[in-house]
Design a protein around this motif. Structure first.
Motif, PDB file in Angstrom:
ATOM      1  N   GLU A   1      -7.839  -6.496   7.472  1.00  0.00           N
ATOM      2  CA  GLU A   1      -7.932  -5.818   8.325  1.00  0.00           C
ATOM      3  C   GLU A   1      -8.792  -4.796   8.474  1.00  0.00           C
ATOM      4  O   GLU A   1      -9.771  -4.417   9.812  1.00  0.00           O
ATOM      5  CB  GLU A   1      -6.331  -5.068   9.184  1.00  0.00           C
ATOM      6  N   LEU A   2      -9.314  -3.872   7.397  1.00  0.00           N
ATOM      7  CA  LEU A   2      -9.947  -2.819   7.260  1.00  0.00           C
ATOM      8  C   LEU A   2     -11.545  -2.732   6.230  1.00  0.00           C
ATOM      9  O   LEU A   2     -11.838  -2.332   5.913  1.00  0.00           O
ATOM     10  CB  LEU A   2      -9.916  -1.605   7.468  1.00  0.00           C
ATOM     11  N   ASP A   3     -10.519  -3.006   4.981  1.00  0.00           N
ATOM     12  CA  ASP A   3     -11.501  -3.096   3.698  1.00  0.00           C
ATOM     13  C   ASP A   3     -11.264  -3.900   2.519  1.00  0.00           C
ATOM     14  O   ASP A   3     -10.215  -4.023   2.130  1.00  0.00           O
ATOM     15  CB  ASP A   3     -10.891  -2.057   2.965  1.00  0.00           C
ATOM     16  N   PRO A   4     -11.819  -5.125   2.560  1.00  0.00           N
ATOM     17  CA  PRO A   4     -11.782  -6.534   1.672  1.00  0.00           C
ATOM     18  C   PRO A   4     -11.573  -5.361  -0.051  1.00  0.00           C
ATOM     19  O   PRO A   4     -10.729  -7.041  -0.640  1.00  0.00           O
ATOM     20  CB  PRO A   4     -13.371  -7.345   2.134  1.00  0.00           C
ATOM     21  N   LEU A   5     -12.320  -5.011  -0.131  1.00  0.00           N
ATOM     22  CA  LEU A   5     -11.900  -4.394  -1.405  1.00  0.00           C
ATOM     23  C   LEU A   5     -11.208  -3.365  -2.111  1.00  0.00           C
ATOM     24  O   LEU A   5     -11.704  -2.673  -2.963  1.00  0.00           O
ATOM     25  CB  LEU A   5     -13.887  -4.285  -1.987  1.00  0.00           C
ATOM     26  N   TYR A   6     -10.697  -2.976  -0.815  1.00  0.00           N
ATOM     27  CA  TYR A   6      -9.447  -1.400  -1.095  1.00  0.00           C
ATOM     28  C   TYR A   6      -9.007  -1.645  -2.470  1.00  0.00           C
ATOM     29  O   TYR A   6      -7.814  -2.888  -2.107  1.00  0.00           O
ATOM     30  CB  TYR A   6      -8.347  -1.444   0.170  1.00  0.00           C
ATOM     31  N   ARG A   7      -8.836  -1.268  -3.066  1.00  0.00           N
ATOM     32  CA  ARG A   7      -8.131  -0.983  -4.219  1.00  0.00           C
ATOM     33  C   ARG A   7      -8.604  -2.176  -5.125  1.00  0.00           C
ATOM     34  O   ARG A   7      -7.385  -2.424  -6.228  1.00  0.00           O
ATOM     35  CB  ARG A   7      -6.529  -1.276  -3.961  1.00  0.00           C
TER      36      ARG A   7
ATOM     37  N   ALA B   1      -1.333   6.873  -0.134  1.00  0.00           N
ATOM     38  CA  ALA B   1      -1.528   6.424  -1.338  1.00  0.00           C
ATOM     39  C   ALA B   1      -1.150   7.581  -2.055  1.00  0.00           C
ATOM     40  O   ALA B   1      -0.988   7.251  -3.657  1.00  0.00           O
ATOM     41  CB  ALA B   1      -3.025   5.842  -1.530  1.00  0.00           C
ATOM     42  N   ASP B   2      -1.793   8.705  -1.963  1.00  0.00           N
ATOM     43  CA  ASP B   2      -1.960   9.570  -2.271  1.00  0.00           C
ATOM     44  C   ASP B   2      -0.141  10.201  -2.632  1.00  0.00           C
ATOM     45  O   ASP B   2       0.108  10.628  -3.511  1.00  0.00           O
ATOM     46  CB  ASP B   2      -2.676  11.021  -1.702  1.00  0.00           C
ATOM     47  N   LYS B   3       0.498  10.683  -1.519  1.00  0.00           N
ATOM     48  CA  LYS B   3       1.719  10.843  -1.094  1.00  0.00           C
ATOM     49  C   LYS B   3       3.318   9.290  -1.647  1.00  0.00           C
ATOM     50  O   LYS B   3       3.690  10.236  -2.173  1.00  0.00           O
ATOM     51  CB  LYS B   3       2.383  11.089   0.522  1.00  0.00           C
ATOM     52  N   ALA B   4       2.451   8.121  -1.641  1.00  0.00           N
ATOM     53  CA  ALA B   4       3.405   7.529  -2.173  1.00  0.00           C
ATOM     54  C   ALA B   4       2.850   7.629  -4.172  1.00  0.00           C
ATOM     55  O   ALA B   4       4.096   6.400  -5.096  1.00  0.00           O
ATOM     56  CB  ALA B   4       2.789   5.948  -2.019  1.00  0.00           C
ATOM     57  N   ASP B   5       2.025   8.309  -4.145  1.00  0.00           N
ATOM     58  CA  ASP B   5       0.904   7.507  -5.726  1.00  0.00           C
ATOM     59  C   ASP B   5       1.435   6.833  -6.104  1.00  0.00           C
ATOM     60  O   ASP B   5       1.839   6.394  -7.447  1.00  0.00           O
ATOM     61  CB  ASP B   5       2.451   8.978  -6.146  1.00  0.00           C
ATOM     62  N   LEU B   6       0.605   5.777  -5.655  1.00  0.00           N
ATOM     63  CA  LEU B   6       0.121   4.687  -6.299  1.00  0.00           C
ATOM     64  C   LEU B   6      -0.198   4.175  -7.549  1.00  0.00           C
ATOM     65  O   LEU B   6      -0.050   3.746  -8.104  1.00  0.00           O
ATOM     66  CB  LEU B   6      -0.137   3.998  -5.182  1.00  0.00           C
ATOM     67  N   ASN B   7      -1.120   5.601  -7.928  1.00  0.00           N
ATOM     68  CA  ASN B   7      -1.684   5.003  -9.093  1.00  0.00           C
ATOM     69  C   ASN B   7      -0.686   5.760  -9.868  1.00  0.00           C
ATOM     70  O   ASN B   7      -1.120   5.126 -11.359  1.00  0.00           O
ATOM     71  CB  ASN B   7      -3.209   6.302  -9.742  1.00  0.00           C
ATOM     72  N   HIS B   8       0.022   6.103 -10.001  1.00  0.00           N
ATOM     73  CA  HIS B   8       1.375   6.082 -10.882  1.00  0.00           C
ATOM     74  C   HIS B   8       2.738   5.249 -10.336  1.00  0.00           C
ATOM     75  O   HIS B   8       3.783   5.919 -10.770  1.00  0.00           O
ATOM     76  CB  HIS B   8       1.395   7.689 -11.555  1.00  0.00           C
ATOM     77  N   TRP B   9       2.430   4.035  -9.727  1.00  0.00           N
ATOM     78  CA  TRP B   9       4.274   4.105  -9.386  1.00  0.00           C
ATOM     79  C   TRP B   9       4.604   2.933 -10.542  1.00  0.00           C
ATOM     80  O   TRP B   9       6.069   3.027 -10.341  1.00  0.00           O
ATOM     81  CB  TRP B   9       3.420   2.739  -8.570  1.00  0.00           C
ATOM     82  N   ASP B  10       3.649   2.820 -11.779  1.00  0.00           N
ATOM     83  CA  ASP B  10       4.836   2.154 -12.435  1.00  0.00           C
ATOM     84  C   ASP B  10       5.881   3.168 -13.267  1.00  0.00           C
ATOM     85  O   ASP B  10       6.725   2.691 -13.909  1.00  0.00           O
ATOM     86  CB  ASP B  10       4.313   1.665 -13.743  1.00  0.00           C
ATOM     87  N   GLY B  11       4.918   4.544 -13.654  1.00  0.00           N
ATOM     88  CA  GLY B  11       5.887   4.875 -13.613  1.00  0.00           C
ATOM     89  C   GLY B  11       7.038   5.559 -12.994  1.00  0.00           C
ATOM     90  O   GLY B  11       8.745   5.352 -13.220  1.00  0.00           O
ATOM     91  N   PHE B  12       6.404   5.779 -11.312  1.00  0.00           N
ATOM     92  CA  PHE B  12       7.896   5.973 -10.447  1.00  0.00           C
ATOM     93  C   PHE B  12       9.103   4.735 -10.607  1.00  0.00           C
ATOM     94  O   PHE B  12      10.010   5.377 -10.874  1.00  0.00           O
ATOM     95  CB  PHE B  12       7.040   6.712  -9.150  1.00  0.00           C
ATOM     96  N   SER B  13       8.618   3.593 -10.284  1.00  0.00           N
ATOM     97  CA  SER B  13       9.466   2.440 -10.597  1.00  0.00           C
ATOM     98  C   SER B  13      10.232   2.091 -11.556  1.00  0.00           C
ATOM     99  O   SER B  13      11.753   2.115 -11.482  1.00  0.00           O
ATOM    100  CB  SER B  13       8.383   0.918  -9.872  1.00  0.00           C
ATOM    101  N   GLY B  14       9.802   3.158 -12.560  1.00  0.00           N
ATOM    102  CA  GLY B  14      10.245   2.912 -14.095  1.00  0.00           C
ATOM    103  C   GLY B  14      11.616   3.360 -13.866  1.00  0.00           C
ATOM    104  O   GLY B  14      12.612   3.579 -14.474  1.00  0.00           O
ATOM    105  N   MET B  15      11.337   4.671 -13.710  1.00  0.00           N
ATOM    106  CA  MET B  15      12.553   5.612 -13.807  1.00  0.00           C
ATOM    107  C   MET B  15      13.818   5.128 -12.489  1.00  0.00           C
ATOM    108  O   MET B  15      14.613   5.422 -13.042  1.00  0.00           O
ATOM    109  CB  MET B  15      11.818   7.128 -12.756  1.00  0.00           C
ATOM    110  N   LEU B  16      13.418   4.290 -12.011  1.00  0.00           N
ATOM    111  CA  LEU B  16      14.177   3.976 -10.961  1.00  0.00           C
ATOM    112  C   LEU B  16      14.816   2.663 -11.788  1.00  0.00           C
ATOM    113  O   LEU B  16      16.320   2.335 -11.185  1.00  0.00           O
ATOM    114  CB  LEU B  16      14.149   3.016  -9.306  1.00  0.00           C
ATOM    115  N   ASN B  17      14.092   2.312 -12.691  1.00  0.00           N
ATOM    116  CA  ASN B  17      14.938   0.894 -13.363  1.00  0.00           C
ATOM    117  C   ASN B  17      15.337   1.193 -14.875  1.00  0.00           C
ATOM    118  O   ASN B  17      14.832   0.868 -16.174  1.00  0.00           O
ATOM    119  CB  ASN B  17      13.530   0.621 -13.122  1.00  0.00           C
ATOM    120  N   THR B  18      16.444   2.203 -15.078  1.00  0.00           N
ATOM    121  CA  THR B  18      16.940   2.376 -16.416  1.00  0.00           C
ATOM    122  C   THR B  18      18.280   1.685 -16.654  1.00  0.00           C
ATOM    123  O   THR B  18      19.035   2.650 -15.277  1.00  0.00           O
ATOM    124  CB  THR B  18      16.563   3.898 -16.792  1.00  0.00           C
ATOM    125  N   PRO B  19      19.092   2.200 -17.717  1.00  0.00           N
ATOM    126  CA  PRO B  19      20.316   1.846 -17.499  1.00  0.00           C
ATOM    127  C   PRO B  19      21.015   2.874 -17.022  1.00  0.00           C
ATOM    128  O   PRO B  19      21.902   2.699 -16.573  1.00  0.00           O
ATOM    129  CB  PRO B  19      20.471   1.883 -19.298  1.00  0.00           C
TER     130      PRO B  19
END
Length: 292
Positions: free
Chosen positions: A233-239, A101-119
Motif C-alpha cells: 500500500e505504500l512502498d514496493p521496495l520497503y526493506r 521498526a525501530d521499537k521492534a528492532d527488526l534489524n536484530h530480530w533474529d537475535g530476539f527470536s533466538g532468545m525466545l527459542n532456547t531450551p
C-alpha cells in the motif's frame, strides 16, 4: 518508467541521526522527534549516500532543512490540495512505520527470536520493558483508513505481541532475585517433589517453553505481514535490501538455524491471520510440541 510503474525512486533519510556517531548526531535533539516528519528528508539513493558520507561532514543540519523546504515549495506548487494531503499522509505514515521498526528492532530480530527459542528461555528486563513500551506505543496508534491492509496487519501484530508478553509475564521469573534477568520458571528446581509431581512439573515446563516457541513463530509471521502491507500500500521496495524478518531457533550451545516464517495464502485470507492463544495451545498439545 519506474515512477510511472509506482516504484519509488526516493529514500527517507534522517536530517539528524538518532545514533551516536551517526551523520549530524545531536545529543540534545529530542529522541521522540528522530523519526518525525520534521527530521526526515526524501532523497534519491545517490544523494542519500552522499549526504551521509564521512559522517555527514559535507552537509549541515541547516543546509538539509533549507534543501527540504525549497524542494517542498517547488513540489507543492505543482500539486492539487488533495495530492498534497495524500503525500503528507504517506510521508507521516511511513515515518511512523520506521518508528515501529525501530521499537521492534527488526534489524536484530533474529537475535530476539533466538532468545525466545532456547531450551531454557532467558530475557533481560530491558528486553521485556522494550516489549511493553512497543505494545503501549502500538495500542495508541491510529492508522489512516486509506491503508486497510496496514491497519489489519497492525491489529494482527498487536494481538500476537499481547499474547507473547502475557505469556512471558506469567511464566518467567527473575533468577535468584536478580531483577535484570528473567528465566522460564522451573518449579521442580525449587522444591522437593514426589516422582509423579516432578514428572508433571517437567511436562508443564516443557509445554510453557513450547508455547513461547510457537508465539515467537507467530510474532515473526505478524512482523513480516506488516512489512508486506507496507509494500502493498505504500512502498514496493520497503526493506528491499534487508529482506524478510528472519526467525532463529536455538536448540542449545551449537544447534541453531534461521528460518523464514510468513503466513500462508490461506492464513492471509482470514479476517486476521493469527488464530489466537487458545488454538495455539491446542496445536502444541496435538503436535506434542512446538512447530519446529
Amino acid at each position: 518508467m519506474l515512477e510511472e510503474a509506482g516504484v519509488p525512486l526516493g529514500e527517507e533519510a534522517h536530517i539528524i541521526s538518532g545514533s551516536k556517531g551517526g551523520p549530524r548526531y545531536d545529543g540534545a535533539y529530542p529522541p521522540e522527534k528522530i523519526d518525525s516528519y520534521e527530521n526526515l528528508i526524501l532523497l534519491c539513493p545517490t544523494h542519500h549516500r552522499l549526504i551521509d558520507k564521512k559522517g555527514g561532514a559535507g552537509f549541515t543540519v541547516e543546509s538539509l532543512r533549507k534543501m527540504k523546504v525549497a524542494h517542498e515549495v517547488v513540489q507543492r506548487a505543482a500539486k492539487s490540495a488533495s495530492q498534497k494531503r495524500q503525500e503528507e499522509t504517506e510521508l507521516r505514515t511511513l515515518a511512523l512505520i520506521e518508528v515501529w521498526a525501530d521499537k521492534a528492532d527488526l534489524n536484530h530480530w533474529d537475535g530476539f527470536s533466538g532468545m525466545l527459542n532456547t531450551p531454557i528461555p532467558r530475557l533481560s528486563s530491558e528486553t521485556i520493558d522494550a516489549l511493553v513500551m512497543q505494545l503501549e506505543w502500538i495500542t495508541t496508534r491510529r492508522w489512516p483508513d486509506q491503508y486497510p491492509e496496514l491497519k489489519r496487519a497492525f491489529e494482527n501484530y498487536t494481538l500476537v505481541l499481547t499474547d507473547t508478553l502475557n505469556h512471558i509475564r506469567r511464566t518467567m521469573d527473575s533468577i535468584d532475585g536478580r531483577v535484570e534477568i528473567y528465566e522460564m520458571y522451573r518449579e521442580y528446581k525449587h522444591r522437593r517433589m514426589t516422582q509423579s509431581e516432578y514428572d508433571a512439573s517437567r511436562r508443564d515446563f516443557e509445554f510453557r517453553v513450547d508455547m513461547l516457541y510457537e508465539l515467537s513463530f507467530e510474532l515473526t509471521k505478524a512482523a513480516n505481514f506488516i512489512c508486506d502491507a507496507v509494500r502493498t500500500e505504500l512502498d514496493p521496495l520497503y526493506r528491499f535490501e534487508e529482506g524478510i524478518v528472519p526467525h532463529r531457533v536455538s536448540s542449545g550451545l551449537f544447534g541453531n538455524k534461521l528460518t523464514r516464517e510468513e503466513y500462508r495464502h490461506g492464513e492471509r485470507e482470514r479476517e486476521l491471520p493469527y488464530v489466537g492463544r487458545a488454538e495455539l495451545e491446542a496445536r502444541v498439545r496435538k503436535q506434542g510440541g512446538a512447530s519446529r
